[in-house]
Design a protein around this motif. Structure first.
Motif, PDB file in Angstrom:
ATOM      1  N   UNK A   1      42.236   9.632 -39.260  1.00  0.00           N
ATOM      2  CA  UNK A   1      42.528  10.281 -40.541  1.00  0.00           C
ATOM      3  C   UNK A   1      43.111  11.676 -40.348  1.00  0.00           C
ATOM      4  N   UNK A   2      43.302  12.086 -39.101  1.00  0.00           N
ATOM      5  CA  UNK A   2      43.799  13.445 -38.844  1.00  0.00           C
ATOM      6  C   UNK A   2      45.173  13.667 -39.466  1.00  0.00           C
ATOM      7  N   UNK A   3      46.044  12.672 -39.377  1.00  0.00           N
ATOM      8  CA  UNK A   3      47.381  12.840 -39.958  1.00  0.00           C
ATOM      9  C   UNK A   3      47.295  13.069 -41.470  1.00  0.00           C
ATOM     10  N   UNK A   4      46.433  12.292 -42.129  1.00  0.00           N
ATOM     11  CA  UNK A   4      46.321  12.396 -43.587  1.00  0.00           C
ATOM     12  C   UNK A   4      45.673  13.702 -44.027  1.00  0.00           C
ATOM     13  N   UNK A   5      44.646  14.155 -43.298  1.00  0.00           N
ATOM     14  CA  UNK A   5      43.895  15.331 -43.746  1.00  0.00           C
ATOM     15  C   UNK A   5      44.391  16.640 -43.143  1.00  0.00           C
ATOM     16  N   UNK A   6      44.938  16.576 -41.912  1.00  0.00           N
ATOM     17  CA  UNK A   6      45.360  17.803 -41.236  1.00  0.00           C
ATOM     18  C   UNK A   6      46.862  17.889 -41.017  1.00  0.00           C
TER      19      UNK A   6
ATOM     20  N   UNK B   1      44.714  16.308 -50.460  1.00  0.00           N
ATOM     21  CA  UNK B   1      45.498  16.453 -49.220  1.00  0.00           C
ATOM     22  C   UNK B   1      45.963  15.091 -48.724  1.00  0.00           C
ATOM     23  N   UNK B   2      45.046  14.126 -48.727  1.00  0.00           N
ATOM     24  CA  UNK B   2      45.400  12.794 -48.238  1.00  0.00           C
ATOM     25  C   UNK B   2      46.497  12.162 -49.083  1.00  0.00           C
ATOM     26  N   UNK B   3      46.521  12.495 -50.358  1.00  0.00           N
ATOM     27  CA  UNK B   3      47.518  11.909 -51.259  1.00  0.00           C
ATOM     28  C   UNK B   3      48.871  12.590 -51.142  1.00  0.00           C
ATOM     29  N   UNK B   4      48.890  13.842 -50.693  1.00  0.00           N
ATOM     30  CA  UNK B   4      50.139  14.600 -50.703  1.00  0.00           C
ATOM     31  C   UNK B   4      50.664  14.939 -49.322  1.00  0.00           C
ATOM     32  N   UNK B   5      49.836  14.819 -48.274  1.00  0.00           N
ATOM     33  CA  UNK B   5      50.246  15.202 -46.919  1.00  0.00           C
ATOM     34  C   UNK B   5      51.115  14.110 -46.325  1.00  0.00           C
ATOM     35  N   UNK B   6      52.431  14.340 -46.306  1.00  0.00           N
ATOM     36  CA  UNK B   6      53.362  13.326 -45.802  1.00  0.00           C
ATOM     37  C   UNK B   6      53.923  13.664 -44.426  1.00  0.00           C
ATOM     38  N   UNK B   7      53.730  14.908 -43.975  1.00  0.00           N
ATOM     39  CA  UNK B   7      54.368  15.336 -42.726  1.00  0.00           C
ATOM     40  C   UNK B   7      53.699  14.745 -41.493  1.00  0.00           C
ATOM     41  N   UNK B   8      52.485  14.248 -41.649  1.00  0.00           N
ATOM     42  CA  UNK B   8      51.758  13.770 -40.475  1.00  0.00           C
ATOM     43  C   UNK B   8      52.202  12.412 -39.975  1.00  0.00           C
TER      44      UNK B   8
END
Length: 288
Positions: A101-106, A156-163
Protein backbone atom coordinates in the motif's frame (compact mmCIF):
# COMPACT_ATOMS: atom_id res chain seq x y z
CA UNK A 1 7.09 10.98 42.16
CA UNK A 2 4.57 10.84 39.33
CA UNK A 3 2.79 7.50 39.05
CA UNK A 4 3.09 5.59 35.78
CA UNK A 5 0.02 5.54 33.55
CA UNK A 6 -0.28 3.72 30.23
CA UNK A 7 -3.16 3.92 27.78
CA UNK A 8 -3.38 1.88 24.58
CA UNK A 9 -6.44 2.06 22.34
CA UNK A 10 -6.94 -0.08 19.24
CA UNK A 11 -9.11 0.73 16.25
CA UNK A 12 -10.27 -1.21 13.20
CA UNK A 13 -8.50 0.61 10.33
CA UNK A 14 -11.21 -0.07 7.66
CA UNK A 15 -8.89 0.95 4.86
CA UNK A 16 -9.27 -2.03 2.51
CA UNK A 17 -6.30 -3.90 3.94
CA UNK A 18 -3.87 -1.01 3.42
CA UNK A 19 -3.52 -0.52 7.18
CA UNK A 20 -3.19 -3.71 9.22
CA UNK A 21 -3.43 -2.25 12.72
CA UNK A 22 -3.94 1.13 14.40
CA UNK A 23 -3.04 1.88 18.02
CA UNK A 24 -3.40 5.09 19.97
CA UNK A 25 -1.04 5.38 22.93
CA UNK A 26 -0.42 7.72 25.84
CA UNK A 27 2.02 7.13 28.68
CA UNK A 28 3.11 9.28 31.61
CA UNK A 29 5.59 8.88 34.43
CA UNK A 30 7.89 6.47 32.60
CA UNK A 31 11.56 6.21 33.42
CA UNK A 32 13.41 7.60 30.39
CA UNK A 33 15.18 4.92 28.40
CA UNK A 34 15.31 3.14 25.05
CA UNK A 35 12.72 0.98 23.33
CA UNK A 36 13.49 -1.47 20.53
CA UNK A 37 11.37 -0.96 17.44
CA UNK A 38 11.40 -4.45 15.96
CA UNK A 39 11.43 -5.43 12.29
CA UNK A 40 8.11 -6.63 10.94
CA UNK A 41 6.55 -7.32 7.52
CA UNK A 42 4.77 -3.96 7.71
CA UNK A 43 5.71 -0.34 7.29
CA UNK A 44 5.38 1.95 10.29
CA UNK A 45 3.51 5.25 10.29
CA UNK A 46 3.43 7.28 13.52
CA UNK A 47 1.79 10.62 14.18
CA UNK A 48 3.18 11.91 17.47
CA UNK A 49 0.72 13.87 19.63
CA UNK A 50 3.51 14.97 21.96
CA UNK A 51 7.17 15.76 21.27
CA UNK A 52 9.12 14.40 18.30
CA UNK A 53 9.91 10.69 18.06
CA UNK A 54 13.67 10.23 18.50
CA UNK A 55 15.31 7.21 16.86
CA UNK A 56 18.67 5.78 15.82
CA UNK A 57 20.32 2.74 14.31
CA UNK A 58 22.17 2.13 17.57
CA UNK A 59 21.57 3.08 21.21
CA UNK A 60 24.44 5.56 20.93
CA UNK A 61 22.99 7.24 17.85
CA UNK A 62 19.51 7.45 19.38
CA UNK A 63 20.94 9.13 22.48
CA UNK A 64 23.25 11.47 20.56
CA UNK A 65 23.14 14.48 18.29
CA UNK A 66 22.84 12.36 15.14
CA UNK A 67 19.49 10.89 16.14
CA UNK A 68 16.50 11.34 13.85
CA UNK A 69 13.81 13.57 15.37
CA UNK A 70 10.45 13.86 13.67
CA UNK A 71 6.80 14.42 14.59
CA UNK A 72 5.64 12.06 11.83
CA UNK A 73 7.51 8.79 11.35
CA UNK A 74 7.53 6.70 8.18
CA UNK A 75 9.52 3.51 8.64
CA UNK A 76 10.36 1.08 5.84
CA UNK A 77 10.97 -2.64 6.09
CA UNK A 78 14.18 -3.31 8.00
CA UNK A 79 16.01 -6.34 9.39
CA UNK A 80 17.51 -5.01 12.60
CA UNK A 81 15.96 -3.15 15.53
CA UNK A 82 15.45 0.59 15.56
CA UNK A 83 16.25 2.24 18.87
CA UNK A 84 13.61 4.68 20.04
CA UNK A 85 14.09 7.07 22.95
CA UNK A 86 11.36 6.58 25.55
CA UNK A 87 10.62 9.91 27.27
CA UNK A 88 8.77 10.44 30.54
CA UNK A 89 5.57 11.14 28.61
CA UNK A 90 4.50 10.45 25.04
CA UNK A 91 1.36 10.13 22.95
CA UNK A 92 0.56 9.28 19.37
CA UNK A 93 -1.08 7.00 16.86
CA UNK A 94 0.93 4.16 15.34
CA UNK A 95 -0.18 2.35 12.19
CA UNK A 96 1.13 -0.85 10.63
CA UNK A 97 0.87 -0.28 6.88
CA UNK A 98 0.89 -3.09 4.32
CA UNK A 99 4.04 -2.60 2.20
CA UNK A 100 2.10 -3.00 -1.05
CA UNK A 101 0.00 0.00 0.00
CA UNK A 102 3.05 2.28 0.03
CA UNK A 103 2.39 3.54 -3.49
CA UNK A 104 -1.21 4.44 -2.64
CA UNK A 105 -0.51 6.07 0.74
CA UNK A 106 3.01 7.48 0.31
CA UNK A 107 3.34 7.86 -3.45
CA UNK A 108 6.44 5.64 -3.65
CA UNK A 109 7.07 1.87 -3.50
CA UNK A 110 8.12 0.50 -0.14
CA UNK A 111 11.61 -0.11 -1.53
CA UNK A 112 12.21 3.66 -1.63
CA UNK A 113 11.59 3.82 2.12
CA UNK A 114 14.03 1.03 2.94
CA UNK A 115 17.22 3.08 2.60
CA UNK A 116 16.69 4.91 5.88
CA UNK A 117 15.52 3.44 9.17
CA UNK A 118 13.10 6.34 9.60
CA UNK A 119 11.98 9.02 7.15
CA UNK A 120 10.30 12.24 8.34
CA UNK A 121 6.70 11.78 7.27
CA UNK A 122 6.20 15.33 5.99
CA UNK A 123 9.02 14.74 3.48
CA UNK A 124 7.10 11.77 2.07
CA UNK A 125 3.48 12.89 2.51
CA UNK A 126 3.78 16.66 2.19
CA UNK A 127 2.52 19.63 4.19
CA UNK A 128 -0.99 18.22 4.48
CA UNK A 129 0.33 15.48 6.78
CA UNK A 130 1.64 18.13 9.19
CA UNK A 131 -1.76 19.84 9.12
CA UNK A 132 -3.45 16.53 9.93
CA UNK A 133 -1.07 16.01 12.85
CA UNK A 134 -2.00 19.42 14.26
CA UNK A 135 -5.68 18.48 13.98
CA UNK A 136 -5.08 15.19 15.79
CA UNK A 137 -3.33 17.04 18.61
CA UNK A 138 -6.32 19.35 19.00
CA UNK A 139 -9.00 16.65 19.03
CA UNK A 140 -10.28 15.41 22.35
CA UNK A 141 -10.97 11.71 21.81
CA UNK A 142 -9.33 8.70 20.22
CA UNK A 143 -12.47 8.08 18.20
CA UNK A 144 -12.21 11.51 16.58
CA UNK A 145 -8.51 11.06 15.89
CA UNK A 146 -8.90 7.63 14.30
CA UNK A 147 -11.74 8.94 12.13
CA UNK A 148 -9.73 11.96 10.98
CA UNK A 149 -6.62 9.92 10.22
CA UNK A 150 -8.59 7.24 8.36
CA UNK A 151 -10.34 9.91 6.30
CA UNK A 152 -7.03 11.54 5.41
CA UNK A 153 -5.44 8.25 4.36
CA UNK A 154 -8.52 7.22 2.40
CA UNK A 155 -8.35 10.52 0.53
CA UNK A 156 -4.66 10.02 -0.23
CA UNK A 157 -5.34 6.54 -1.57
CA UNK A 158 -8.06 7.93 -3.83
CA UNK A 159 -6.00 10.80 -5.21
CA UNK A 160 -2.35 9.63 -5.12
CA UNK A 161 -1.64 8.68 -8.74
CA UNK A 162 2.12 9.29 -8.93
CA UNK A 163 3.04 6.07 -7.16
CA UNK A 164 1.99 3.77 -9.99
CA UNK A 165 0.67 0.27 -9.44
CA UNK A 166 2.07 -2.93 -7.94
CA UNK A 167 2.80 -5.68 -10.44
CA UNK A 168 0.27 -8.51 -10.02
CA UNK A 169 3.05 -11.13 -9.75
CA UNK A 170 4.53 -9.28 -6.78
CA UNK A 171 1.14 -8.85 -5.12
CA UNK A 172 0.40 -12.55 -5.53
CA UNK A 173 3.87 -13.49 -4.29
CA UNK A 174 3.31 -11.49 -1.10
CA UNK A 175 -0.12 -13.08 -0.61
CA UNK A 176 1.37 -16.56 -1.15
CA UNK A 177 4.08 -15.94 1.44
CA UNK A 178 1.47 -14.69 3.89
CA UNK A 179 -0.72 -17.76 3.33
CA UNK A 180 2.29 -19.97 4.00
CA UNK A 181 3.17 -17.85 7.06
CA UNK A 182 6.63 -17.17 5.70
CA UNK A 183 7.79 -20.79 5.50
CA UNK A 184 7.25 -21.54 1.80
CA UNK A 185 10.22 -22.08 -0.53
CA UNK A 186 11.41 -19.67 -3.22
CA UNK A 187 11.12 -22.49 -5.75
CA UNK A 188 7.49 -23.10 -4.84
CA UNK A 189 6.75 -19.38 -4.88
CA UNK A 190 8.37 -18.80 -8.29
CA UNK A 191 6.40 -21.68 -9.77
CA UNK A 192 3.21 -20.27 -8.33
CA UNK A 193 3.66 -16.86 -9.99
CA UNK A 194 5.21 -18.32 -13.18
CA UNK A 195 8.45 -16.36 -12.95
CA UNK A 196 12.04 -17.51 -12.60
CA UNK A 197 13.49 -17.24 -9.11
CA UNK A 198 15.89 -14.54 -10.27
CA UNK A 199 13.22 -12.46 -12.01
CA UNK A 200 10.82 -12.78 -9.10
CA UNK A 201 13.50 -11.74 -6.62
CA UNK A 202 14.41 -8.70 -8.75
CA UNK A 203 10.80 -7.51 -9.04
CA UNK A 204 9.99 -8.25 -5.41
CA UNK A 205 13.04 -6.38 -4.12
CA UNK A 206 12.33 -3.40 -6.39
CA UNK A 207 8.85 -3.14 -4.86
CA UNK A 208 9.49 -3.88 -1.19
CA UNK A 209 13.22 -3.46 -0.60
CA UNK A 210 13.50 -7.11 0.48
CA UNK A 211 13.93 -10.43 -1.26
CA UNK A 212 11.07 -12.94 -0.97
CA UNK A 213 13.20 -14.99 1.44
CA UNK A 214 13.80 -11.96 3.68
CA UNK A 215 10.10 -11.07 3.64
CA UNK A 216 9.18 -14.65 4.52
CA UNK A 217 11.58 -14.63 7.46
CA UNK A 218 9.98 -11.43 8.76
CA UNK A 219 6.52 -12.99 8.50
CA UNK A 220 7.70 -16.07 10.38
CA UNK A 221 9.35 -13.94 13.05
CA UNK A 222 6.21 -11.82 13.44
CA UNK A 223 4.18 -14.95 14.06
CA UNK A 224 6.77 -16.28 16.53
CA UNK A 225 6.93 -12.96 18.37
CA UNK A 226 3.15 -12.89 18.72
CA UNK A 227 3.21 -16.47 20.02
CA UNK A 228 5.88 -15.58 22.58
CA UNK A 229 3.94 -12.52 23.72
CA UNK A 230 0.55 -14.20 24.10
CA UNK A 231 1.14 -16.09 27.39
CA UNK A 232 3.18 -13.23 28.87
CA UNK A 233 0.23 -10.87 28.39
CA UNK A 234 -1.77 -13.03 30.82
CA UNK A 235 1.05 -13.58 33.31
CA UNK A 236 2.35 -16.88 31.90
CA UNK A 237 5.61 -17.98 30.31
CA UNK A 238 6.16 -19.03 26.69
CA UNK A 239 7.28 -22.50 25.64
CA UNK A 240 9.98 -21.51 23.16
CA UNK A 241 10.52 -25.02 21.83
CA UNK A 242 6.80 -25.30 21.06
CA UNK A 243 6.77 -21.84 19.47
CA UNK A 244 9.72 -22.81 17.27
CA UNK A 245 7.99 -25.99 16.10
CA UNK A 246 4.64 -24.28 15.49
CA UNK A 247 6.18 -21.41 13.52
CA UNK A 248 8.33 -23.46 11.17
CA UNK A 249 11.79 -23.12 12.72
CA UNK A 250 14.18 -26.06 12.60
CA UNK A 251 14.57 -26.01 16.36
CA UNK A 252 14.73 -23.80 19.44
CA UNK A 253 18.22 -22.56 18.53
CA UNK A 254 17.00 -21.44 15.11
CA UNK A 255 14.29 -19.32 16.77
CA UNK A 256 16.83 -17.81 19.15
CA UNK A 257 19.11 -16.84 16.24
CA UNK A 258 16.27 -15.01 14.51
CA UNK A 259 15.40 -13.20 17.74
CA UNK A 260 19.01 -12.14 18.15
CA UNK A 261 19.11 -10.75 14.61
CA UNK A 262 15.80 -8.94 14.77
CA UNK A 263 15.87 -7.73 18.38
CA UNK A 264 19.58 -7.70 19.26
CA UNK A 265 18.93 -9.93 22.30
CA UNK A 266 17.60 -13.38 23.16
CA UNK A 267 13.85 -14.04 23.47
CA UNK A 268 14.10 -14.01 27.26
CA UNK A 269 16.15 -10.80 27.18
CA UNK A 270 13.58 -9.10 24.97
CA UNK A 271 10.69 -10.27 27.14
CA UNK A 272 12.43 -8.94 30.25
CA UNK A 273 12.69 -5.51 28.61
CA UNK A 274 9.15 -5.46 27.21
CA UNK A 275 7.16 -7.31 29.87
CA UNK A 276 5.44 -4.23 31.28
CA UNK A 277 4.49 -2.95 27.83
CA UNK A 278 3.15 -6.36 26.80
CA UNK A 279 0.98 -6.65 29.90
CA UNK A 280 -0.27 -3.10 29.33
CA UNK A 281 -1.43 -4.08 25.85
CA UNK A 282 1.03 -2.22 23.63
CA UNK A 283 2.02 -5.30 21.61
CA UNK A 284 0.11 -7.36 19.11
CA UNK A 285 -1.83 -6.39 16.03
CA UNK A 286 -1.04 -7.30 12.49
CA UNK A 287 -1.22 -10.72 11.03
CA UNK A 288 -0.11 -13.47 13.35
Amino acid sequence: MESVSREFVRAAPRLDGMVVSAVGYRTRGELPGLHRGLPSPYLTLIFSLDGPVVTGHTPEQAAGRHATRTDIVVGGLHQSPAYVVRPEHEAGIQLAVHPLAARALFGVPAAELAGELVTPGAEVMGRRAADVRELLCEQGSWEERFASLSGYLRQRAATEASGGSVRPEVAEAWAWLARHRGVGTLRGLSRHVALSERRLTTLFRAETGLSPKQAGRLMRFQRARNAVVRPVATGGAPDLARVAADCGYYDHSHLVRDFQQYTGVSPSGWLAEECRNIQAGSHGGGEG
